[in-house]
Motif scaffolding. Structure first.
Motif, short mmCIF file in Angstrom:
data_model
loop_
_atom_site.label_atom_id
_atom_site.label_comp_id
_atom_site.label_asym_id
_atom_site.label_seq_id
_atom_site.Cartn_x
_atom_site.Cartn_y
_atom_site.Cartn_z
N GLY B 29 13.83 18.05 22.97
CA GLY B 29 13.36 19.15 23.81
C GLY B 29 13.24 19.11 25.20
N VAL B 30 12.55 17.87 25.53
CA VAL B 30 12.28 17.78 27.16
C VAL B 30 13.47 16.98 27.66
CG1 VAL B 30 10.81 16.37 28.65
CG2 VAL B 30 9.95 17.17 26.42
N VAL B 31 14.02 17.92 28.67
CA VAL B 31 15.02 17.40 29.70
C VAL B 31 14.67 16.32 30.59
CG1 VAL B 31 16.88 18.26 31.02
CG2 VAL B 31 15.83 19.79 29.32
N ALA B 32 15.51 15.04 30.25
CA ALA B 32 15.05 13.98 30.98
C ALA B 32 16.16 13.80 32.25
CB ALA B 32 15.21 12.60 30.21
N LEU B 33 17.35 14.38 31.94
CA LEU B 33 18.41 14.32 32.98
C LEU B 33 19.07 15.85 32.89
CD1 LEU B 33 20.04 10.96 32.82
CD2 LEU B 33 18.86 11.73 34.63
N HIS B 34 19.36 16.32 34.03
CA HIS B 34 20.24 17.52 33.73
C HIS B 34 21.45 17.78 34.69
CE1 HIS B 34 20.68 21.87 32.80
NE2 HIS B 34 20.77 22.32 34.29
N GLN B 35 22.33 17.68 33.95
CA GLN B 35 23.62 17.90 34.77
C GLN B 35 23.67 17.26 36.15
OE1 GLN B 35 26.15 19.94 33.98
NE2 GLN B 35 25.26 21.20 32.27
N VAL B 36 23.45 15.82 35.86
CA VAL B 36 23.64 14.95 37.08
C VAL B 36 24.99 14.37 37.31
CG1 VAL B 36 22.54 12.79 38.10
CG2 VAL B 36 21.34 14.21 36.58
N ASN B 37 25.55 14.54 38.55
CA ASN B 37 26.83 13.91 39.05
C ASN B 37 26.35 12.86 39.84
OD1 ASN B 37 28.77 15.86 37.71
ND2 ASN B 37 27.83 17.33 39.17
N MET B 38 27.12 11.61 39.59
CA MET B 38 27.00 10.90 40.84
C MET B 38 28.28 9.72 40.64
SD MET B 38 23.75 8.25 39.19
CE MET B 38 24.36 6.58 39.80
N HIS B 39 28.19 8.93 41.81
CA HIS B 39 29.33 7.99 41.67
C HIS B 39 28.99 6.65 42.42
CE1 HIS B 39 30.28 9.65 45.44
NE2 HIS B 39 30.96 8.48 46.04
N VAL B 40 29.61 5.68 42.01
CA VAL B 40 29.46 4.39 42.97
C VAL B 40 30.74 3.77 43.18
CG1 VAL B 40 28.37 1.91 42.79
CG2 VAL B 40 27.24 3.70 41.62
N ASN B 41 30.91 3.30 44.57
CA ASN B 41 32.24 3.01 44.93
C ASN B 41 32.30 1.35 44.66
OD1 ASN B 41 33.30 5.48 45.72
ND2 ASN B 41 32.31 5.18 47.35
N PRO B 42 33.53 0.92 44.72
CA PRO B 42 33.65 -0.69 44.65
C PRO B 42 32.98 -1.35 45.80
CG PRO B 42 35.74 0.36 44.22
CD PRO B 42 34.93 1.53 44.66
N GLY B 43 32.06 -2.45 45.57
CA GLY B 43 31.68 -2.80 46.76
C GLY B 43 30.63 -2.51 47.42
N GLU B 44 29.93 -1.35 47.01
CA GLU B 44 28.97 -0.42 47.55
C GLU B 44 27.54 -1.09 46.87
OE1 GLU B 44 28.34 4.33 48.55
OE2 GLU B 44 29.26 3.79 46.88
N ARG B 45 26.45 -0.78 47.89
CA ARG B 45 25.06 -1.02 47.42
C ARG B 45 24.26 0.34 47.25
NH1 ARG B 45 25.51 -4.68 51.76
NH2 ARG B 45 23.98 -3.46 52.89
N VAL B 46 24.08 0.95 45.97
CA VAL B 46 23.66 2.27 45.77
C VAL B 46 22.25 2.13 45.39
CG1 VAL B 46 23.85 4.44 45.02
CG2 VAL B 46 25.97 3.27 45.60
N SER B 47 21.13 2.83 45.86
CA SER B 47 20.08 2.86 45.12
C SER B 47 19.91 4.32 44.51
CB SER B 47 18.75 2.64 46.27
OG SER B 47 18.87 1.26 46.32
N LEU B 48 18.89 4.22 43.29
CA LEU B 48 18.50 5.49 42.61
C LEU B 48 17.19 5.51 42.76
CD1 LEU B 48 20.03 7.67 40.88
CD2 LEU B 48 19.60 6.00 38.99
N ILE B 49 16.61 6.49 43.44
CA ILE B 49 15.07 6.61 43.66
C ILE B 49 14.72 7.74 43.22
CG2 ILE B 49 15.12 4.96 45.62
CD1 ILE B 49 14.45 7.55 47.40
N GLY B 50 13.17 7.97 42.94
CA GLY B 50 12.65 9.27 42.39
C GLY B 50 11.42 9.04 42.06
N PRO B 51 10.29 9.84 41.84
CA PRO B 51 8.97 9.55 41.48
C PRO B 51 9.26 9.12 40.10
CG PRO B 51 9.24 11.81 42.12
CD PRO B 51 10.85 11.32 42.35
N ASN B 52 7.97 8.68 39.26
CA ASN B 52 8.00 8.27 38.23
C ASN B 52 8.46 9.54 37.05
OD1 ASN B 52 7.32 5.39 38.05
ND2 ASN B 52 4.82 6.26 38.25
N GLY B 53 9.00 9.02 36.03
CA GLY B 53 9.55 9.94 35.08
C GLY B 53 10.57 10.90 35.47
#
Lengths: 335, 265, 294
Positions: B29-53
């Motif tokens: 019942g606890v929502v850990a991810l909600h409707q998240v869209n994202m993409h990574v292009n070929p050859g890219e360096r992408v970081s995913l950040i955010g506070p704990n949890g």
């Protein structure tokens, strides 16, 4: 690939063992010696097959005697009612027990760790209870008796010899141990063995490098089931009697002692544990039956098992290799 | 550097290597991810950040098949991989590391690498059981690749040691090398700079940039903001399971929502 | 055969006592598993040792009242549990489940054979005056001993609920069962709690043995079957959920009583284990949801 000292090492102990075992009867053919030797062969095969699952993929199955028992009952039917030859019985038993292991594995590997151990123990108890109660099928507690002894017919012989003397049994049995050792080494010293280790140590990590844990668990389980099924088939033809107690929990306990006191997941460990604990009972019985009852022997085993778990988690094999390493170190420093 | 230029050029429409569409993941019942869209292009360096949890590692687990999201899709090279088994996803060319560093302790360092390669070699081999001819060749190749990777991360002298004898930083390097071993297209690193000293942080940054130059794509979860700013071309920010910002490092630094999420009002 | 209410009620009562009896045995095991994370394969053997203790106390030259004897068995069994924890469990508590399992299997071998050496394999009976006294309210015959078991089991379960939810120690145990690492971080002495839990588990097992053995008999290898039945109940109850394990024990008692009574006595154990194995396949996480801990 160059053959180095390193890559030969795993073969030294089994070869030494087999040479000794093959030559021993030439010097001493007493019933006692042969009995002990046959016991060693039987338990080594059993322990090696058990270790494929418990030691290498880390799933401690407490239900392996099921394959032994069903293989034996199957053989009683095949040899007794259908007149199938001894090798045929062993192959058919091995095949069906591999199949059973695959099916059972699909179900039981849904659970893991201690739940798997409990579940397989439960299955073992159910099987033994059924064997006890299904008197029409198994003879119940009165056992199935009169399994025919093997007949050996080689091309140059005029008529088949009935295998009945212990020495004949022994030399017919020994190749089966060789086969088991070869299978064990071929599997565990290859890439499959590396994947087994990966699955044992960390299933999540294993999936993250592309290993499907269930596949390897099933491979190990089926191999173990086939070997133990063939062993049960052989044993049924050797002792000619099969009882529900052949699947009892003390068989599993003996396996646990051999494998975990010797050193789980290592050939040298299983050989050390298997040899020691299959030789010890007859000797204790012969030497000390006057002084102590079997219960004391079992207490001793229990103490050894607990002691090893507390103080030598790598087993006797780990201890031996530590001592060996120290000796080598001293020698090197001395030179 | 060519590939990076391509992906950064405005107007050039190129299908993303990895695309996440509307992923939702709940735990009891606890929502850990909600409707998240994202993409990574070929050859890219992408970081995913955010506070704990905030759902970073959950996102990693959804992409790599360890979690089954309740909603949404994950596409890799245009093909859906949402409900595939983790081992199948790895074999398609996505490797990952773990936050708490996972290696196989009783295998040797070399075997840790070899075991990361072997399934990929055998993947297209239907005759798995009867490969006796090919297996020696495979094994030689695996050892060859492993040794060159050990050289790259500087663990050659540890080659035949059990991985259990490595110190933490060395384990991280080994895990990184294992992620490179099967020649994947997308490498996902979960906190590559956490818990190691500054010298090793620099080594890790250098390794990521070097490997990226050879055309490998990176998706990185990291807490060390210095590292994130240095190595990322694009940053995605999660907070309470939702994407709250996305952009170049300089833009993210200025973003008020990000500052709020990280430092409070 | 026409349906006979009397027989049905008899099976029902029998199932209830059997279930209560299994749950009392299971309770000690599920507590230690839930709080300490150790599956004790020697649990049934602890029960066996408690049973022999009862046998010895009942056969002493001084005749003690049953209540005093029960109290003594409880205390002594808690003491045995503490000794076992100190000698064998404490040193391996941080090791893997494999070490736990094999060590406790070793313990089980030692206890069973020590009992064999001391008492031989002959079953010993421990009848009390209560086990032979039968009352028949509303025409249903039940022995006083069974009635006591039912009442005591109900009291113990209620007591455990209160203990876990309303005492400081109980709350601590509950917290540990839900998140051990966190508790270590905030400075709870988990090792001390482990010892206390073992003692508590031992006390409950002693109580169970003191009440149950008068109905049956004690023999050296009785522990194996008790252990595996308790383990089955714990797995069905959802690994470490105390209430789940109790419900599952009741279920097993009912199945055995009704199947044994109506279908086949010889296959009653087969069926109750069969249900267990079936549950493993259908719901590996247990019958009653997957809430963690006590």
């Amino acid at each position: 690939m160059n053959i180095s000292k390193q890559s030969l090492r795993p073969f030294i102990l089994p070869i030494v063992l087999l040479v000794i075992m093959a030559l021993l009867p030439l010097f001493n053919q007493s019933g006692f010696t042969l009995n002990v030797l046959i016991n060693v062969v039987r338990w080594l095969i059993f322990a090696l097959a058990f270790d494929l699952v418990a030691g290498h993929i880390g799933s401690v199955s407490l239900g392996q005697p099921i394959f032994y028992g069903i293989g034996a009952y199957l053989t009683a039917y095949l040899a007794g009612k259908l007149g199938l030859g001894w090798l045929g019985c062993m192959l058919v038993s091995a095949f069906f027990m591999a199949l059973l292991a695959l099916l059972a594995g699909l179900a039981f590997f849904r659970i893991r760790h201690v739940t798997f151990a409990i579940g397989t123990l439960g299955a073992a108890i159910v099987t033994q209870l059924v064997a006890n109660s299904a008197e029409k099928l198994t003879g119940g507690a009165l056992c199935t008796t009169g399994v025919p002894r093997p007949q050996l017919l080689l091309p140059f012989m005029e008529s088949a010899i009935k295998i009945s003397k212990p020495i004949q049994f022994y030399y017919l049995f020994l190749p089966f141990l060789i086969l088991t050792l070869v299978v064990y080494l071929a599997v565990t010293k290859s890439r499959i063995g590396r994947a087994f280790t990966a699955v044992r140590e960390d299933e999540v990590r294993a999936s993250a490098v592309g290993i499907y844990p269930l596949r390897y668990k099933l491979v190990a389980f089926a191999l173990s089931g086939a070997l133990i099924g063939a062993l049960g088939s052989w044993q049924a033809q050797y002792v000619t009697v099969i009882c529900p107690s052949d699947m009892a929990q003390d068989i599993t306990t003996s396996l646990l002692i051999m494998v975990f006191v010797g050193g789980a997941g290592r050939l040298s460990g299983v050989i050390i544990g298997g040899v020691i604990f299959s030789i010890l009972p007859p000797f204790l019985q012969a030497v000390g039956s006057k002084y102590f009852q079997p219960a004391y022997q079992q207490i001793l085993y229990g103490l050894i098992l607990v002691g090893v778990m507390l103080y030598m988690p790598d087993g006797l094999d780990g201890l031996a290799s530590r001592i060996l390493r120290r000796f080598r170190g001293i020698r090197k420093e001395g030179v | 550097m060519e590939m990076q230029h391509q992906s950064n050029q405005p107007g050039v429409q190129q299908p993303p290597l990895l695309e996440v569409r509307g992923i939702t993941k709940r735990f009891d019942g606890v929502v850990a991810l909600h409707q998240v869209n994202m993409h990574v292009n070929p050859g890219e360096r992408v970081s995913l950040i955010g506070p704990n949890g905030s759902g970073k590692t959950t996102m990693f687990n959804c992409i790599t098949g360890f979690y089954r999201p309740e909603e949404g899709q994950v596409l890799y090279k245009g093909k859906e991989i949402t409900y595939k088994r983790p081992d199948k996803i790895v074999l398609q060319g996505i490797t990952r590391t773990f936050q708490n560093v996972k290696i196989f302790p009783t295998l040797t360092v070399l075997d840790n690498l070899a075991v990361s390669i072997q399934q990929h070699q055998e993947e297209n081999l239907l005759k798995r059981v009867f490969y006796t001819g090919g297996i020696k060749k495979f094994e030689r190749k695996a050892v060859e690749i492993s040794e060159s990777l050990l050289e790259l991360v500087g663990l050659v002298q540890m080659r035949n040691e059990r991985a259990a004898s490595l110190v933490y930083g060395q384990r991280k390097l080994l895990e990184f090398a294992c992620a490179l071993a099967p020649d994947p297209d997308l490498i996902m690193l979960d906190e590559p700079a956490a818990g190691v000293n500054t010298a090793m942080v620099d080594q890790m940054k250098r390794l990521i940039l070097d490997v990226n130059k050879q055309g490998k794509t990176f998706l990185i979860v990291e807490h060390n903001m210095g590292v994130v700013m240095d190595i990322s071309q694009r940053i995605i920010v999660l907070d309470y399971g939702e994407k709250i910002a996305e952009g170049k490092p300089a833009e993210i630094k200025q973003d008020p929502r990000v500052q709020e999420a990280y430092f409070g009002k | 055969m026409p349906f006979q209410l009397e027989i049905f009620i008899n099976h029902l009562l029998n199932g209830l006592t059997l279930g209560a009896l299994y749950s009392l045995v299971t309770l000690g095991l599920v507590l230690t598993f839930s709080v300490i994370g150790i599956v004790n394969f020697a649990h049934g053997d602890l029960f066996m040792v408690a049973g022999y203790t009862l046998f010895l106390l009942l056969n002493m030259s001084i005749e003690l009242p049953y209540v005093v004897i029960v109290a003594l068995v409880i205390l002594l069994t808690a003491f045995y549990a503490v000794v076992i924890e100190r000698l064998a469990i404490h040193p391996i508590i941080e090791k893997s489940w494999r070490t736990h399992a094999i060590t406790t299997i070793g313990l089980s071998i030692i206890l069973q054979n020590a009992a064999l050496a001391i008492f031989s394999a002959d079953p010993r009976t421990t009848p009390t005056s209560l086990s032979n006294t039968v009352i028949s309210p509303l025409g249903i015959r039940i022995s006083v001993q069974r009635l006591i078991i039912l009442v005591v089991a109900a009291l113990v379960f209620a007591g455990i609920q209160v203990f876990v939810k309303h005492t400081k120690l109980g709350k601590t145990m509950r917290a540990i069962s839900q998140n051990r690492e966190m508790c270590q971080v905030v400075g709870i002495n988990t090792r001390k709690i482990a010892l206390i839990t073992f003692a508590l588990g031992g006390a409950i097992t002693g109580l169970a043995a003191a009440l149950i053995t008068p109905l049956f008999s004690v023999y050296n290898s009785m522990g194996s079957m008790l252990t595996i039945k308790s383990l089955a109940a714990i797995v069905m109850g959802g690994m470490g959920q105390v209430n789940g394990a109790i419900y599952a024990s009741m279920l097993m008692g009912m199945i055995e009583s009704f199947f044994g009574g109506y279908v086949s006595f010889a296959y009653k154990d087969v069926v109750s284990f069969g249900v267990f194995v079936l549950v493993l396949f259908i719901r590996p996480t247990g019958l009653f949801g997957k809430k963690v801990g006590l």
